[in-house]
Design a protein around this motif. Structure first.
Motif, PDB file in Angstrom:
ATOM      1  N   ILE C 325     -58.628  14.932  11.825  1.00 50.74           N
ATOM      2  CA  ILE C 325     -57.534  15.412  10.987  1.00 50.74           C
ATOM      3  C   ILE C 325     -58.082  15.989   9.695  1.00 50.74           C
ATOM      4  O   ILE C 325     -57.633  17.016   9.206  1.00 50.74           O
ATOM      5  N   GLY C 326     -59.086  15.283   9.158  1.00 47.15           N
ATOM      6  CA  GLY C 326     -59.617  15.660   7.855  1.00 47.15           C
ATOM      7  C   GLY C 326     -60.300  17.008   7.867  1.00 47.15           C
ATOM      8  O   GLY C 326     -60.205  17.767   6.905  1.00 47.15           O
ATOM      9  N   ILE C 327     -60.987  17.319   8.956  1.00 43.82           N
ATOM     10  CA  ILE C 327     -61.651  18.615   9.028  1.00 43.82           C
ATOM     11  C   ILE C 327     -60.601  19.717   9.050  1.00 43.82           C
ATOM     12  O   ILE C 327     -60.835  20.820   8.560  1.00 43.82           O
ATOM     13  N   ALA C 328     -59.427  19.372   9.621  1.00 41.21           N
ATOM     14  CA  ALA C 328     -58.264  20.268   9.565  1.00 41.21           C
ATOM     15  C   ALA C 328     -58.560  21.642  10.123  1.00 41.21           C
ATOM     16  O   ALA C 328     -58.108  22.656   9.614  1.00 41.21           O
ATOM     17  N   ASP C 329     -59.345  21.653  11.179  1.00 39.32           N
ATOM     18  CA  ASP C 329     -59.628  22.898  11.869  1.00 39.32           C
ATOM     19  C   ASP C 329     -58.957  22.781  13.233  1.00 39.32           C
ATOM     20  O   ASP C 329     -58.774  21.675  13.745  1.00 39.32           O
ATOM     21  N   ASN C 330     -58.549  23.890  13.810  1.00 39.92           N
ATOM     22  CA  ASN C 330     -57.835  23.839  15.093  1.00 39.92           C
ATOM     23  C   ASN C 330     -58.461  22.895  16.091  1.00 39.92           C
ATOM     24  O   ASN C 330     -57.811  22.003  16.635  1.00 39.92           O
ATOM     25  N   LEU C 331     -59.766  23.099  16.337  1.00 37.78           N
ATOM     26  CA  LEU C 331     -60.439  22.312  17.357  1.00 37.78           C
ATOM     27  C   LEU C 331     -60.527  20.854  16.956  1.00 37.78           C
ATOM     28  O   LEU C 331     -60.308  19.958  17.762  1.00 37.78           O
ATOM     29  N   ALA C 332     -60.843  20.612  15.682  1.00 37.28           N
ATOM     30  CA  ALA C 332     -61.028  19.238  15.241  1.00 37.28           C
ATOM     31  C   ALA C 332     -59.720  18.462  15.302  1.00 37.28           C
ATOM     32  O   ALA C 332     -59.697  17.302  15.730  1.00 37.28           O
ATOM     33  N   VAL C 333     -58.623  19.088  14.896  1.00 35.90           N
ATOM     34  CA  VAL C 333     -57.340  18.385  14.958  1.00 35.90           C
ATOM     35  C   VAL C 333     -56.967  18.118  16.413  1.00 35.90           C
ATOM     36  O   VAL C 333     -56.482  17.034  16.756  1.00 35.90           O
ATOM     37  N   THR C 334     -57.231  19.103  17.276  1.00 34.57           N
ATOM     38  CA  THR C 334     -57.005  18.861  18.700  1.00 34.57           C
ATOM     39  C   THR C 334     -57.786  17.632  19.158  1.00 34.57           C
ATOM     40  O   THR C 334     -57.248  16.753  19.835  1.00 34.57           O
ATOM     41  N   LYS C 402     -64.764  13.619  21.280  1.00 35.70           N
ATOM     42  CA  LYS C 402     -65.890  13.837  20.367  1.00 35.70           C
ATOM     43  C   LYS C 402     -66.356  15.281  20.418  1.00 35.70           C
ATOM     44  O   LYS C 402     -66.724  15.869  19.406  1.00 35.70           O
ATOM     45  N   TRP C 403     -66.315  15.824  21.608  1.00 37.61           N
ATOM     46  CA  TRP C 403     -66.741  17.212  21.793  1.00 37.61           C
ATOM     47  C   TRP C 403     -65.906  18.139  20.919  1.00 37.61           C
ATOM     48  O   TRP C 403     -66.422  18.982  20.207  1.00 37.61           O
ATOM     49  N   PHE C 404     -64.593  17.944  20.965  1.00 38.63           N
ATOM     50  CA  PHE C 404     -63.716  18.815  20.196  1.00 38.63           C
ATOM     51  C   PHE C 404     -63.917  18.629  18.696  1.00 38.63           C
ATOM     52  O   PHE C 404     -63.959  19.594  17.948  1.00 38.63           O
TER      53      PHE C 404
END
Lengths: 91, 124, 498, 492
Positions: C325-334, C402-404
């Motif tokens: 959530i914190g990275i707040a990038d499409n992939l990371a939030v996914t 983890k990959w995402f």
């Protein structure tokens, strides 16, 4: 321990005091909280719910679902206390 | 400086009071070793928040939000009252469960002082 | 049509179920389990139906008492809460099934009706949090679920469960107070409690200290609820001393709903525009999550008690969600939202297994698990699968999340968090491998020989949920596209503008 | 030319299914072990059946399912893959018989676990061979690590557990680096599928590529290059059949195979040579060749000496890869099967000696050649082969390697090859002379190992000679096809 408690409490205190800086003044009739949702409650409550007491109107009608939640909280607490303190009996 | 601060202070003194009470409650919760005192602290904290909500509903010259025959009357905001009625019930429930727990702890350990509890647990 | 009322039914049903359970339990205790089971199962079916409708027609809105928002309370179900609802109810059904054998062996027979009542109330609370679109309503349901959770934790057989429950209560109440404060500030600044309405009204007020501090109050409150690293102190004891079924519930349902609330408030009330551009709090958030990931793992390595080890592992794994959530990038939030599902499944499975060890042989310490794989082969095998998923060995579910998250970190150029994720995989491997080594490659010795030789795989009521979850660990890894189908529209919808 | 075919998947599945069957029949030793044998033959048949296709220029390919765009589980049996797969599967047949004989003679326990893990490990090794993209390879690479761990700690002694921990510590840490590399590759290119000539060209700065190359190298710690080698000698506490097939063939070859795949199919020869990474790899390989040979000299434990010899020999393959010339590639690829056959002969012989006499140290092996003449003869053949002397296949590798070094104009590597040959002679001939020419201290009634062990080791020994006489079928043919694809001299 106590020192840390004091430090953290003071930190939160500073945060709170900082927060209140932009708050509308006490009793300000222009406050947004007074002029948006509350407006309708005050003007229409009697028409909508046929209740003169607006607090009752909101509690039991507009936001009646919250009150159901409130009752559930009491129910939960009751069963929880039952679970914790009661020994013997049927439940 | 004082001249600019003071009016602000007076304009919002209710909120500042609520904050001070909150801090007292929070401090009691963290720093007090007695479990009952912790619950009292919690109650103070919660009550201060209620105060905060309720005082936000006030309007200068406002009257209680019960419809009067006078069409010119100004009513205070009813919504915070409703919210706080619910919150009070929540607070009471929490207190009840907390106190029930304290009773059980007292039965099990014979004390409700946090440091003594920690010492007893360390011994086991 | 009844189908239109599904959003509210999913919350009201367990509430009614709780009443019925209590009354039926008064007549005959044996009725409680079937009622609870049926209630959760019907709810699960309803939630699936809701999700499929959301996928077809977009977010569902349900106005309680037909009062239009923002005057009345509104239920809004979009892809995120539809997804979370399905996940937590899936776990609730399995936990309920699991509890039949496990809870009967752990608590007094007389408390069974009250247990199932509180269980259903907890389900009411978490479902309410999941579907509501009103902030104050969220607070009320949060308190319902918390109160139920305190009571359930206190049911543990050891007396320390009382103290851990009390600590949980104090911390939980502080967290609820902060959330209440946050709600109050938002209300004072905007005059509404409806989330969608708030999201609309807030942008011009982003500079106000009231809004900013409300945001901080929410973060503090929900960090306590989700046990983000420095505020996690209540968690290990609460997990360790509560009955096995309750631990499963706490780890895979209650913690997930806290994270859901966090995501909802961060992304739907305060928009990404606020949390990313207005105040750079996400950077701090990422670092806290990174500390949680590493710190939780390190503390887990030091544990000798299996449940406590798993509890610290939860601290670490929840850190992944928060990091995503914190990275707040499409992939990371996914990845973060995917981890909600994956961690619920994995950790549910592991805690069920820990409970199975307690049930069959009374073993709690890792040291006593020597050679247990010989007599409990299926349980041990399920442990290996779930552990592999926790470590993130492909093709398990844990790997995909983890990959995402790692990919998201790469995309946003935050290399350090990629390293954190990878290093933590290694630490996770260390503490899980220790358990596996004890289970498979140690001789029971004289001390545990008797216990180990009499242990058997648990009865079907416990084994079936364990095996279902273990299978899910693999299936959700291979067929990751199924949850992604639900998550991706939400993430693109919410982060599309950034 | 891709040809959709599920034969590669079948080859991977057969051992996996056998593993399940082994588990089911855990209480019937005869049935359980016949599953192993049956599966090994079936797997070999499966792999062999793909040869004609590959010889004709086709490549059986199967994409099972797509996880995400650009991220799928897919398998391709090209010539390169078949070299490794054929080696593993053919030796598995022999090893199955040998395992049964060894375990019977050794009164092994936990045999169900042993055969189960063995089958899974073979399945994973074939998976590494046939994987058509990095992610698939990573999955099987990790399964290989995990499935061989129980075999290392098979004895369940404290020493075995320590070795097991070291094994995991090295290989799982390496796995993390591998994962990072896969992640970065996916991030840079949006895909992980292998393609001759590489997929990374022009996808990032030189520095990034160097970092990626190094993390890949660390990721493939199974190749046991120094200083990431020390797990391999420790792993020798495993039962000898495990050391023979897994720690001389399947596991370590998976490491070098992976490096070769990455160099040729992810980076591409052009980029590796342009960035000077070939020289880096060659230096590491040369260093490993020399140092591991010297370390082998100091070992008295026979299996450990063989382990160091393996480390050194693996770097021959790496050196061949690093030279980036046609002959170097041929040397690298051909050494995968050749070294396997020779080294497995050596390990089989060592296992026979351990089982029959209980002796593990070279200094105690006086006169053993007279008691176990066939075993020691085969040992001698293997040793001669490793030293690179005729008439054993090892010399072919050295020949191509030397050619490759000349092609690359790096004569220094010629020196490395020659000096390593001398070191090989130095550490192998004392064993042979001790075994044949020294008198035993006490005369014990030792005799040849049971046929279950003797026949496999004789076959591998003879094969090593046959591969020298007839290298073309099938390995050199496969290697030339693979080399042509890699260097792009024909269209794949």
């Amino acid at each position: 321990m106590k020192i840390w408690a004091l430090v953290s409490v003071l930190l939160i205190g500073v945060l709170l005091l900082w927060a209140e800086g932009d708050i509308p003044a006490f009793g300000d009739p222009m406050a947004p909280s007074y002029n948006y949702v509350a407006d309708r409650y005050i003007s229409d409550a009697h028409n909508d719910t046929a209740t003169k007491n607006m607090v009752t109107a909101i509690l039991a009608d507009y936001r009646g679902y919250d009150t159901l939640g409130e009752l559930t909280v009491i129910f939960t607490a009751g069963v929880a206390v039952l679970l914790l303190l009661r020994r013997g009996g049927r439940l | 400086m004082i001249e600019t601060l003071l009016p602000g202070l007076f304009l919002r003194y209710n909120y500042y009071m609520a904050v001070i009470i909150m801090l007292i409650g929070l401090y009691a919760m963290i720093a007090k070793g007695n479990l009952i005192k912790k619950i009292i602290g919690l109650n103070i904290f919660q009550t201060a928040i209620f105060l905060f909500y309720i005082s936000s509903s006030d309007i200068i010259g406002g009257t209680a939000p019960i419809l009067t025959s006078d069409p010119a009357s100004v009513y205070v905001n009813p919504l915070p009252h409703v919210l706080i009625l619910t919150a009070i019930v929540v607070a009471v429930s929490t207190t009840a469960v907390g106190l029930a727990l304290v009773i059980r702890i007292y039965e099990a350990y014979g004390t409700i002082e946090e440091d003594e509890l920690i010492a007893m647990e360390a011994k086991e | 049509m009844i189908i239109d009322h599904f959003p509210v039914l999913v919350v009201v049903l367990p509430l009614v179920g709780a009443f019925v359970t209590l009354l039926a339990g008064w007549a005959d205790r044996r009725l409680c389990f079937p009622i609870a089971m049926a209630t959760t199962f019907i709810q699960f079916c309803i939630s699936l139906q809701i999700l499929s409708r959301v996928m077809q027609t977009g977010p569902l809105h349900y106005n309680l008492g037909n009062w239009l928002p923002p005057w009345g309370i509104e239920y809004v179900i979009d892809q995120l809460n539809g997804f979370v609802l399905v996940v937590i109810l899936f776990l609730c059904v399995l936990t309920c099934l699991y509890s039949y054998r496990s809870i009967h062996s752990e608590i007094d027979e007389k408390k069974i009706p009250a247990f199932y009542t509180v269980f259903l109330l907890l389900v009411t609370g978490v479902c309410g949090i999941a579907v509501t679109g009103d902030l104050f309503n969220l607070y009320v349901f949060l308190e319902i679920s918390s109160l139920a959770a305190y009571a359930l934790v206190a049911l543990g057989r050891e007396k320390r469960s009382l103290v851990s429950s009390f600590t949980y209560l104090v911390m939980g109440s502080v967290s609820a107070c902060f959330i209440l404060l946050g709600i109050g500030h938002l209300y004072i600044a905007t005059g509404t409690l409806n989330m969608a309405d708030l999201a609309r009204l807030l942008p011009p007020l982003y500079g106000s200290t009231v809004i900013q501090s409300a945001f901080i109050f929410f973060i503090i409150g929900l960090s306590i609820k989700t046990a983000l690293f420095p505020l996690h102190l209540w968690l290990p004891d609460a997990y360790r001393y509560s009955p096995s079924a309750v631990t499963v519930l706490l780890a895979s349902v209650v913690s997930k709903i806290g994270v859901y609330a966090l995501i909802r408030i961060l992304f739907s009330v305060f928009t990404p525009a606020f949390i990313i551009i207005e105040i750079p709090v996400m950077e701090v958030f990422c670092w806290l999550a990174a500390v949680a990931i590493i710190g939780g793992s390190v503390l887990a390595i030091a544990q000798t008690d299996l449940k406590r080890m798993l509890a610290y592992s939860s601290v670490s794994q929840m850190g992944y969600i928060l990091l995503g959530i914190g990275i707040a990038d499409n992939l990371a939030v996914t990845g973060g939202i995917l981890q909600i599902l994956n961690h619920a499944v994995m950790k549910g499975c592991l805690f069920m297994i820990a409970g199975a060890f307690i049930y069959t042989s009374g073993i709690r310490s890792i040291d006593d698990l020597r050679g247990i794989a010989r007599t409990m082969p299926l349980t041990a095998a399920a442990f290996v699968i779930a552990a592999a998923s926790m470590i993130g060995i492909p093709p398990t579910a844990g790997f995909m999340s983890k990959w995402f998250i790692a990919l998201g970190a790469l995309e946003s150029g935050q290399w350090i968090f990629v390293l954190v994720i990878l290093a933590s995989s290694l630490l996770t491997a260390i503490y899980f491998w220790k358990v596996i080594e004890y289970m498979y490659f140690r001789d029971p010795g004289t001390r545990c020989a008797e216990v180990v030789s009499t242990a058997r795989d648990p009865p079907a009521g416990m084994l079936v949920p364990i095996l279902i979850l273990a299978a899910a660990c693999v299936l959700f890894g291979i067929f990751v596209s199924i949850p992604l189908e639900v998550i991706e529209p939400f993430v693109t919808g919410i982060l599309g503008g950034i | 030319m891709d040809q959709i075919s599920f034969v590669p998947v079948l080859a991977i599945c057969i051992p996996a299914v056998a593993a399940v069957l082994i588990l089911i029949f855990r209480n019937h030793p005869m049935i359980r072990e016949s599953w192993t044998i049956l599966a090994s033959f079936a797997t070999l048949a499966c792999v062999l059946s793909m040869l004609p296709l590959v010889f004709s220029g086709a490549e059986p390919y199967a994409a099972l399912f797509q996880i995400l765009p650009g991220l799928s589980i897919s398998f391709r049996a090209d010539a390169f893959a078949l070299i490794f797969a054929l080696t593993s599967s053919s030796l598995w047949v022999l090893n199955s018989f040998y395992s049964i004989g060894y375990m019977q003679a050794h009164h092994g326990k936990n045999l169900t676990r042993y055969f189960f893990c063995f089958s899974v490990a073979i399945s994973a090794a074939l998976g590494v061979a046939f994987s058509a993209d990095l992610l698939t390879m990573f999955i099987f690479y990790e399964i290989l690590t995990l499935s061989t761990y129980p075999l290392v700690v098979h004895a369940e002694s404290e020493e075995a557990r320590m070795a097991g921990r070291k094994y995991l510590a090295y290989l799982l840490t390496a796995g993390i680096f591998f994962l990072f590399s896969v992640l970065l590759t996916y991030f840079l290119t949006g895909g992980t599928a292998f393609a001759p000539g590489g997929i990374l060209t022009g996808q990032g700065s030189a520095l990034l590529m160097m970092i990626l190359f190094i993390t890949f190298l660390i990721g493939f710690a199974k190749a046991a290059w120094i200083p990431l080698h020390s797990w391999l000698p420790s792993a020798m506490v495993a039962p000898t059949p495990v050391s023979a097939l897994l720690h001389a063939v399947a596991v370590v070859k998976a490491g070098v195979f992976g490096i070769a795949r990455v160099v040729f199919y992810i980076f591409g020869i052009d980029m590796v040579s342009a960035l000077g990474l070939g020289l880096l790899l060659a230096s590491i390989a040369s260093f490993t060749i020399i140092v591991a040979s010297m370390m082998a000299l100091t070992q008295d434990n026979l299996k450990k000496r063989l382990a160091y010899s393996t480390i050194s020999q693996l770097s021959y393959i790496l050196l061949g890869v690093a030279l980036l010339t046609p002959s170097g590639i041929i040397a690298a690829l051909i050494h995968i099967p050749f070294h396997a056959f020779m080294k497995i002969t050596l390990f089989f012989s060592a296992g026979a000696i351990i089982v029959m006499t209980g002796i593990e140290n070279i200094s105690e092996m006086k006169g053993i050649g007279r008691k176990m003449p066939i075993t020691m003869l085969m040992f001698a053949i293997g040793a001669i082969g490793i030293c690179g002397l005729p008439p054993v296949c090892g010399i072919i590798t050295k020949w191509y390697l030397a050619l490759g070094a000349i092609e690359a104009g790096q004569l220094i590597f010629l020196v490395v090859i020659l000096s390593s040959s001398i070191l090989n002679v130095l550490y192998f001939f004392p064993i042979i002379s001790t075994a044949f020419f020294e008198k035993p201290d006490v005369d014990t009634g030792v005799h040849e190992a049971p046929l279950f062990m003797l026949i496999p080791l004789t076959i591998t020994g003879i094969c090593s000679v046959l591969l020298f006489l007839f290298p073309d079928w099938p390995f050199l043919t496969l290697v030339t096809i693979a080399e042509a694809i890699i260097t792009g001299s024909v269209l794949p």
